[in-house]
Design an enzyme around this catalytic site. Structure first.
Site, short mmCIF file in Angstrom:
data_model
loop_
_atom_site.label_atom_id
_atom_site.label_comp_id
_atom_site.label_asym_id
_atom_site.label_seq_id
_atom_site.Cartn_x
_atom_site.Cartn_y
_atom_site.Cartn_z
N VAL A 35 -26.84 -7.08 21.80
CA VAL A 35 -26.63 -6.78 23.22
C VAL A 35 -27.83 -7.28 24.01
O VAL A 35 -28.98 -7.05 23.62
CB VAL A 35 -26.47 -5.25 23.42
CG1 VAL A 35 -26.28 -4.92 24.90
CG2 VAL A 35 -25.33 -4.71 22.59
N CYS A 36 -27.57 -7.97 25.11
CA CYS A 36 -28.63 -8.36 26.05
C CYS A 36 -28.19 -7.90 27.44
O CYS A 36 -27.40 -6.98 27.57
CB CYS A 36 -28.89 -9.87 25.98
SG CYS A 36 -27.51 -10.91 26.54
N TYR A 37 -28.69 -8.53 28.47
CA TYR A 37 -28.34 -8.13 29.83
C TYR A 37 -26.89 -8.48 30.17
O TYR A 37 -26.12 -7.63 30.62
CB TYR A 37 -29.26 -8.80 30.85
CG TYR A 37 -30.68 -8.33 30.77
CD1 TYR A 37 -31.08 -7.14 31.36
CD2 TYR A 37 -31.62 -9.07 30.06
CE1 TYR A 37 -32.39 -6.69 31.27
CE2 TYR A 37 -32.93 -8.63 29.97
CZ TYR A 37 -33.32 -7.45 30.57
OH TYR A 37 -34.61 -7.01 30.46
N PHE A 81 -25.09 -5.53 28.28
CA PHE A 81 -25.24 -4.13 28.69
C PHE A 81 -24.74 -3.92 30.11
O PHE A 81 -24.15 -2.87 30.41
CB PHE A 81 -26.70 -3.69 28.58
CG PHE A 81 -26.89 -2.28 29.06
CD1 PHE A 81 -26.49 -1.21 28.28
CD2 PHE A 81 -27.42 -2.04 30.32
CE1 PHE A 81 -26.62 0.09 28.75
CE2 PHE A 81 -27.55 -0.74 30.78
CZ PHE A 81 -27.16 0.32 30.00
N GLY A 94 -24.94 -11.06 28.17
CA GLY A 94 -24.20 -11.72 27.09
C GLY A 94 -24.59 -13.16 26.85
O GLY A 94 -23.86 -13.88 26.16
#
Length: 112
Positions: free
Chosen positions: A67-69, A96, A71
């Site tokens: 998971v990042c900010y 996220f 995708g």
């Protein structure tokens, strides 16, 4: 065969997996302050300091969801993890930000 060493995962599928108790490891690669402000429950923060422990503790056949900010960065991290021998690596599309927008009551602010 997939053109990438990881698979894209949509938010609805991740929610279903979590609801069903699917065994997986959620790794959040955002900066520590963003992670502390909110993350998907049961996520572990992953950075250069903690990656060694993840590699030591996580079986190569475990499902890893990165998971990042939004995708995007998660795709690079997923590629790297697949290169470490993990066979079930996913990048969360929408990241996220997308998760929090769709599931605001399923955001944890306590350290995981």
């Amino acid at each position: 065969m997939s053109a990438t060493p990881f698979e894209h995962l949509d938010i609805a599928t991740l929610k279903a997996w979590l609801d069903e108790g699917e065994p997986l490891t959620l790794v959040d690669i955002r900066d520590p302050m963003s992670f502390a402000r909110g993350h998907i429950p049961a996520s572990r923060h992953l950075d250069n300091t903690s990656v060694g422990a993840l590699l030591d503790e996580t079986p190569k056949d475990a499902a890893l969801v990165v998971v990042c900010y939004h995708g995007h960065s998660s795709q690079q991290a997923a590629t790297w993890l697949a290169g470490q021998g993990y066979s079930r690596v996913y990048s969360l599309d929408g990241g996220f930000t997308g998760w929090a927008a769709q599931h605001p009551t399923r955001v944890d602010t306590a350290p995981a």
